[in-house]
Design a protein around this motif. Sequence first.
Motif, PDB file in Angstrom:
ATOM      1  N   LEU A  84      74.359  15.203  62.088  1.00  0.00           N
ATOM      2  CA  LEU A  84      75.697  15.720  61.920  1.00  0.00           C
ATOM      3  C   LEU A  84      76.107  16.405  63.356  1.00  0.00           C
ATOM      4  CD1 LEU A  84      75.214  18.608  59.107  1.00  0.00           C
ATOM      5  CD2 LEU A  84      76.667  16.768  59.258  1.00  0.00           C
ATOM      6  N   ALA A  85      74.988  16.440  64.501  1.00  0.00           N
ATOM      7  CA  ALA A  85      75.376  16.629  65.736  1.00  0.00           C
ATOM      8  C   ALA A  85      75.697  15.300  66.464  1.00  0.00           C
ATOM      9  CB  ALA A  85      74.424  17.343  66.410  1.00  0.00           C
ATOM     10  N   GLY A  86      75.524  14.258  65.889  1.00  0.00           N
ATOM     11  CA  GLY A  86      75.532  13.106  66.662  1.00  0.00           C
ATOM     12  C   GLY A  86      74.345  12.449  67.262  1.00  0.00           C
ATOM     13  N   VAL A  87      73.354  12.883  67.044  1.00  0.00           N
ATOM     14  CA  VAL A  87      72.107  12.463  67.784  1.00  0.00           C
ATOM     15  C   VAL A  87      71.244  11.656  66.696  1.00  0.00           C
ATOM     16  CG1 VAL A  87      69.875  13.654  68.692  1.00  0.00           C
ATOM     17  CG2 VAL A  87      72.084  14.806  68.999  1.00  0.00           C
ATOM     18  N   ASP A  88      70.875  10.686  67.407  1.00  0.00           N
ATOM     19  CA  ASP A  88      69.896   9.574  66.757  1.00  0.00           C
ATOM     20  C   ASP A  88      68.600   9.911  67.116  1.00  0.00           C
ATOM     21  OD1 ASP A  88      68.605   7.490  65.483  1.00  0.00           O
ATOM     22  OD2 ASP A  88      69.620   5.916  66.663  1.00  0.00           O
ATOM     23  N   THR A  89      67.728  10.279  66.129  1.00  0.00           N
ATOM     24  CA  THR A  89      66.466  10.695  66.352  1.00  0.00           C
ATOM     25  C   THR A  89      65.478   9.425  66.874  1.00  0.00           C
ATOM     26  OG1 THR A  89      65.682  10.456  64.184  1.00  0.00           O
ATOM     27  CG2 THR A  89      66.078  12.434  64.766  1.00  0.00           C
ATOM     28  N   ALA A  90      65.867   8.237  66.588  1.00  0.00           N
ATOM     29  CA  ALA A  90      65.485   7.038  67.036  1.00  0.00           C
ATOM     30  C   ALA A  90      63.949   6.792  66.808  1.00  0.00           C
ATOM     31  CB  ALA A  90      65.632   6.698  68.448  1.00  0.00           C
ATOM     32  N   GLU A  91      63.717   7.158  65.469  1.00  0.00           N
ATOM     33  CA  GLU A  91      62.169   7.135  65.089  1.00  0.00           C
ATOM     34  C   GLU A  91      61.672   5.799  64.988  1.00  0.00           C
ATOM     35  OE1 GLU A  91      61.544  10.307  61.816  1.00  0.00           O
ATOM     36  OE2 GLU A  91      63.473  10.700  61.940  1.00  0.00           O
ATOM     37  N   GLU A  92      62.462   5.037  64.654  1.00  0.00           N
ATOM     38  CA  GLU A  92      61.905   3.541  64.137  1.00  0.00           C
ATOM     39  C   GLU A  92      61.797   2.693  65.788  1.00  0.00           C
ATOM     40  OE1 GLU A  92      61.018   2.594  61.469  1.00  0.00           O
ATOM     41  OE2 GLU A  92      61.637   4.450  60.373  1.00  0.00           O
ATOM     42  N   THR A  93      62.634   3.397  66.786  1.00  0.00           N
ATOM     43  CA  THR A  93      62.720   2.425  68.082  1.00  0.00           C
ATOM     44  C   THR A  93      62.149   3.112  69.235  1.00  0.00           C
ATOM     45  OG1 THR A  93      64.812   3.392  68.496  1.00  0.00           O
ATOM     46  CG2 THR A  93      64.783   1.138  67.358  1.00  0.00           C
ATOM     47  N   ARG A 132      48.292  21.210  58.780  1.00  0.00           N
ATOM     48  CA  ARG A 132      49.280  21.857  58.451  1.00  0.00           C
ATOM     49  C   ARG A 132      49.687  22.962  59.100  1.00  0.00           C
ATOM     50  NH1 ARG A 132      50.319  20.224  52.575  1.00  0.00           N
ATOM     51  NH2 ARG A 132      49.054  18.336  52.484  1.00  0.00           N
ATOM     52  N   GLN A 133      48.610  23.660  59.814  1.00  0.00           N
ATOM     53  CA  GLN A 133      48.936  24.665  60.731  1.00  0.00           C
ATOM     54  C   GLN A 133      49.950  24.336  62.042  1.00  0.00           C
ATOM     55  OE1 GLN A 133      45.341  26.683  61.570  1.00  0.00           O
ATOM     56  NE2 GLN A 133      45.370  27.823  59.819  1.00  0.00           N
ATOM     57  N   ASP A 134      49.419  23.318  62.436  1.00  0.00           N
ATOM     58  CA  ASP A 134      50.045  22.544  63.689  1.00  0.00           C
ATOM     59  C   ASP A 134      51.383  22.336  63.385  1.00  0.00           C
ATOM     60  OD1 ASP A 134      47.694  22.887  64.869  1.00  0.00           O
ATOM     61  OD2 ASP A 134      47.309  20.946  65.289  1.00  0.00           O
ATOM     62  N   MET A 135      51.646  21.545  62.106  1.00  0.00           N
ATOM     63  CA  MET A 135      52.890  21.291  61.690  1.00  0.00           C
ATOM     64  C   MET A 135      53.995  22.696  61.456  1.00  0.00           C
ATOM     65  SD  MET A 135      51.988  18.188  59.013  1.00  0.00           S
ATOM     66  CE  MET A 135      53.599  17.898  58.541  1.00  0.00           C
ATOM     67  N   CYS A 136      53.443  23.497  60.926  1.00  0.00           N
ATOM     68  CA  CYS A 136      54.270  24.808  60.818  1.00  0.00           C
ATOM     69  C   CYS A 136      54.697  25.267  62.338  1.00  0.00           C
ATOM     70  CB  CYS A 136      53.495  25.870  59.756  1.00  0.00           C
ATOM     71  SG  CYS A 136      53.389  25.592  58.245  1.00  0.00           S
ATOM     72  N   ALA A 137      53.713  25.291  63.110  1.00  0.00           N
ATOM     73  CA  ALA A 137      54.153  26.073  64.403  1.00  0.00           C
ATOM     74  C   ALA A 137      55.148  24.950  65.056  1.00  0.00           C
ATOM     75  CB  ALA A 137      52.803  25.890  65.354  1.00  0.00           C
ATOM     76  N   MET A 138      54.934  23.680  64.690  1.00  0.00           N
ATOM     77  CA  MET A 138      55.919  22.698  65.213  1.00  0.00           C
ATOM     78  C   MET A 138      57.466  22.824  64.680  1.00  0.00           C
ATOM     79  SD  MET A 138      55.438  18.584  66.158  1.00  0.00           S
ATOM     80  CE  MET A 138      53.818  18.984  66.961  1.00  0.00           C
ATOM     81  N   GLU A 139      57.343  23.228  63.284  1.00  0.00           N
ATOM     82  CA  GLU A 139      58.578  23.402  62.472  1.00  0.00           C
ATOM     83  C   GLU A 139      59.158  24.548  63.339  1.00  0.00           C
ATOM     84  OE1 GLU A 139      57.611  23.477  58.590  1.00  0.00           O
ATOM     85  OE2 GLU A 139      57.221  21.200  58.517  1.00  0.00           O
ATOM     86  N   ASP A 140      58.417  25.700  63.494  1.00  0.00           N
ATOM     87  CA  ASP A 140      59.075  26.971  64.298  1.00  0.00           C
ATOM     88  C   ASP A 140      59.679  26.407  65.447  1.00  0.00           C
ATOM     89  OD1 ASP A 140      58.199  28.527  62.374  1.00  0.00           O
ATOM     90  OD2 ASP A 140      56.079  28.951  63.268  1.00  0.00           O
ATOM     91  N   GLU A 141      58.979  25.699  66.367  1.00  0.00           N
ATOM     92  CA  GLU A 141      59.507  25.029  67.559  1.00  0.00           C
ATOM     93  C   GLU A 141      60.887  24.435  67.334  1.00  0.00           C
ATOM     94  OE1 GLU A 141      58.047  22.558  71.479  1.00  0.00           O
ATOM     95  OE2 GLU A 141      56.453  23.370  70.016  1.00  0.00           O
ATOM     96  N   LEU A 142      60.843  23.665  66.361  1.00  0.00           N
ATOM     97  CA  LEU A 142      61.972  22.792  66.010  1.00  0.00           C
ATOM     98  C   LEU A 142      63.351  23.685  65.585  1.00  0.00           C
ATOM     99  CD1 LEU A 142      63.092  19.806  65.528  1.00  0.00           C
ATOM    100  CD2 LEU A 142      62.233  20.067  63.289  1.00  0.00           C
ATOM    101  N   ALA A 155      64.725  18.404  70.004  1.00  0.00           N
ATOM    102  CA  ALA A 155      64.460  18.643  68.612  1.00  0.00           C
ATOM    103  C   ALA A 155      64.400  17.194  68.206  1.00  0.00           C
ATOM    104  CB  ALA A 155      65.885  18.822  68.051  1.00  0.00           C
ATOM    105  N   ALA A 156      64.881  16.180  68.767  1.00  0.00           N
ATOM    106  CA  ALA A 156      64.466  14.631  68.228  1.00  0.00           C
ATOM    107  C   ALA A 156      63.162  14.408  68.637  1.00  0.00           C
ATOM    108  CB  ALA A 156      65.549  13.783  69.005  1.00  0.00           C
ATOM    109  N   LEU A 157      62.623  15.111  69.811  1.00  0.00           N
ATOM    110  CA  LEU A 157      61.301  14.517  70.167  1.00  0.00           C
ATOM    111  C   LEU A 157      60.235  15.275  69.247  1.00  0.00           C
ATOM    112  CD1 LEU A 157      58.901  13.352  71.921  1.00  0.00           C
ATOM    113  CD2 LEU A 157      59.141  15.407  73.019  1.00  0.00           C
ATOM    114  N   LEU A 158      60.619  16.590  68.813  1.00  0.00           N
ATOM    115  CA  LEU A 158      59.842  17.385  67.809  1.00  0.00           C
ATOM    116  C   LEU A 158      60.020  16.701  66.333  1.00  0.00           C
ATOM    117  CD1 LEU A 158      60.599  20.827  68.789  1.00  0.00           C
ATOM    118  CD2 LEU A 158      58.410  19.682  68.906  1.00  0.00           C
ATOM    119  N   VAL A 159      61.171  15.838  65.977  1.00  0.00           N
ATOM    120  CA  VAL A 159      61.244  15.233  64.838  1.00  0.00           C
ATOM    121  C   VAL A 159      60.149  14.060  64.932  1.00  0.00           C
ATOM    122  CG1 VAL A 159      62.620  13.979  63.252  1.00  0.00           C
ATOM    123  CG2 VAL A 159      63.575  16.030  63.922  1.00  0.00           C
ATOM    124  N   ARG A 160      60.111  13.482  65.856  1.00  0.00           N
ATOM    125  CA  ARG A 160      59.460  12.170  65.885  1.00  0.00           C
ATOM    126  C   ARG A 160      58.037  12.590  65.895  1.00  0.00           C
ATOM    127  NH1 ARG A 160      63.313  10.806  69.864  1.00  0.00           N
ATOM    128  NH2 ARG A 160      62.089  11.423  71.566  1.00  0.00           N
TER     129      ARG A 160
END
Length: 181
Positions: A84-93, A132-142, A155-160
């Motif tokens: 929505l913010a016009g940012v491509d997470t570029a997960e595939e590339t 899963r604890q690490d993922m929760c912490a990363m979601e908080d950071e996100l 945020a895009a880096l955290l998504v990747r």
Amino acid sequence: MTADLFSDFQQDHFALFGLPRRFALDGAALDTLWRTAAAQVHPDRFASAGDAEKRVALMAATRVNEAYQTLKSPLARARYLLMLAGVDTAEETNTSMPPAFLMAQIEWREAIEDARHGHDVDALERLSRQLRQDMCAMEDELGAALDERHDHDSAALLVRKLRFLEKLDQEIGDAIEALLF
């Protein structure tokens, strides 16, 4: 509310449920809003309607369900907010990651392999809990990157990163399943 409210296909998923466009989300409220919306646009409610109205109801029901699936998943919600913010997470590339993160990935994979080869389900379950604890912490950071700092690059880096961790979690689940069955 009527099916017409959900047939405005220009609304974003947050507007569809009357929610603010934020990563932080009340999951219980989302569930309630989804159940209400899904009941209002369920195709069975339009069984005696004309063909065009049935199609609109079916499209609205599909849209309500897709929006719910997107918003209930933290990773999908973050991707959607970035889109929505016009940012491509570029997960595939864009698979470049900080060296420390890559080293951690290697260590996780080695620990998974050691537990798998040792037929150690308990070790795999401990790894899963830690991951899963690490993922929760990363979601908080996100959430902080998106809602507080509006730092889309971070945020895009955290998504990747989270995508990598989800794959690791799947590997652990597959290893546990293989050992148990």
